[in-house]
Design an enzyme around this catalytic site. Structure first.
Site, PDB file in Angstrom:
ATOM      1  N   GLY A 193      -7.003   3.241   3.953  1.00 20.64           N
ATOM      2  CA  GLY A 193      -6.136   4.485   5.650  1.00 20.64           C
ATOM      3  C   GLY A 193      -5.055   3.359   6.368  1.00 20.64           C
ATOM      4  O   GLY A 193      -4.075   4.169   7.088  1.00 20.64           O
ATOM      5  N   GLY A 250      -3.493  -8.675   5.268  1.00 21.51           N
ATOM      6  CA  GLY A 250      -3.161  -7.444   6.263  1.00 21.51           C
ATOM      7  C   GLY A 250      -2.721  -8.378   7.263  1.00 21.51           C
ATOM      8  O   GLY A 250      -2.021  -8.654   7.981  1.00 21.51           O
ATOM      9  N   ASP A 255      -9.970  -5.974  -0.414  1.00 25.02           N
ATOM     10  CA  ASP A 255      -8.581  -5.228   0.567  1.00 25.02           C
ATOM     11  C   ASP A 255      -9.381  -4.605   1.854  1.00 25.02           C
ATOM     12  O   ASP A 255      -9.922  -4.007   1.358  1.00 25.02           O
ATOM     13  CB  ASP A 255      -8.143  -4.569  -0.348  1.00 25.02           C
ATOM     14  CG  ASP A 255      -6.695  -4.511   0.634  1.00 25.02           C
ATOM     15  OD1 ASP A 255      -6.136  -4.002   1.582  1.00 25.02           O
ATOM     16  OD2 ASP A 255      -6.095  -3.039  -0.420  1.00 25.02           O
ATOM     17  N   ASP A 295       0.911  -1.298   0.059  1.00 29.38           N
ATOM     18  CA  ASP A 295      -0.158   0.215  -0.117  1.00 29.38           C
ATOM     19  C   ASP A 295       1.238   1.699  -0.273  1.00 29.38           C
ATOM     20  O   ASP A 295       1.757   1.451   0.407  1.00 29.38           O
ATOM     21  CB  ASP A 295      -1.053   0.112   1.376  1.00 29.38           C
ATOM     22  CG  ASP A 295      -1.370  -0.834   0.965  1.00 29.38           C
ATOM     23  OD1 ASP A 295      -2.211  -1.242  -0.402  1.00 29.38           O
ATOM     24  OD2 ASP A 295      -2.776  -1.673   2.507  1.00 29.38           O
TER      25      ASP A 295
HETATM   26 ZN    ZN Z   1      -4.085  -1.999  -0.100  1.00 29.18          ZN
END
Ligand code: ZN
Length: 200
Positions: free
Chosen positions: A127, A182, A160, A19
């Site tokens: 974010g 993640g 995502d 990212d």
């Molecule tokens: Zn991403």
């Protein structure tokens, strides 16, 4: 960070998803080119680079040539001339990705799908890591899958945000091909085992 890269290299994960945040398109900043290039030097799998930045056109060449992106994903919301942007990505030899924020309907992609190798559906507001999955994403995957079938396209559907062991099966069942994990992997007690389970 090197430890994490080695772990992914040794895992059953298919790609590195990186990212890039500019502190403008999203309220956070991530890494710049020096760190990205250091990651690229150690990464032994294809690079899936997700640009959460306002002016992606300015940087496409660098992300393709210096960072060797295999797939370069830009946000629909950040591109006034998306068709041209995707052509530029292709001209540097990378695959094209288009990302949608949670509020953007998949219908806006109808005319650009033939130019798109992958659609990334944000399932949290971009974010920050560790956010809760937005359930509406499942319906968006189904709609997008139907659009791709109608156009006879094999564009990949990537999800995502908030993806992990609790929802990966549901996502794959409705048509997702690529899952970005993640926190569910890096926050796990045993990341390698978690990747094994997700890959099943
Ligand atoms: Zn991403």
């Amino acid at each position: 960070m090197l430890k994490d890269i080695q772990m992914i290299n040794e895992s059953k994960a298919d790609w590195f998803h990186i990212d890039i945040m500019d502190g403008h398109f999203v309220p956070n900043m991530s890494i710049g080119f020096p760190i990205l290039k250091a990651i690229v030097a150690y990464a032994q799998k294809p690079l899936d680079i997700h640009l959460m930045i306002t002016n992606p056109d300015f940087y496409i060449e660098r992300f393709c040539k210096e960072a060797h992106a295999d797939t370069l994903t830009v946000h629909y919301e950040a591109c006034t001339h998306l068709h041209r942007t995707l052509q530029t990505i292709k001209s540097f030899g990378a695959k094209t990705g288009v990302a949608l924020n949670p509020h953007t309907p998949v219908s806006v992609l109808e005319d650009i799908l033939p130019e798109t190798d992958m659609v990334l559906l944000m399932s949290v507001n971009p974010g920050f890591g560790g956010q809760k999955f937005i359930p509406q994403t499942l319906k968006k995957i189904q709609k997008l899958k139907a659009m791709l079938t109608a156009q006879n396209l094999s564009t990949l559907i990537e999800v995502d945000g908030g993806v992990g062991l609790q929802n990966y099966q549901a996502l794959v069942e409705v048509g997702a091909n690529v899952l970005v994990c993640g926190n569910s992997v890096f926050g796990a007690e045993n990341p390698l085992k978690t990747i094994d389970l997700l890959k099943k």
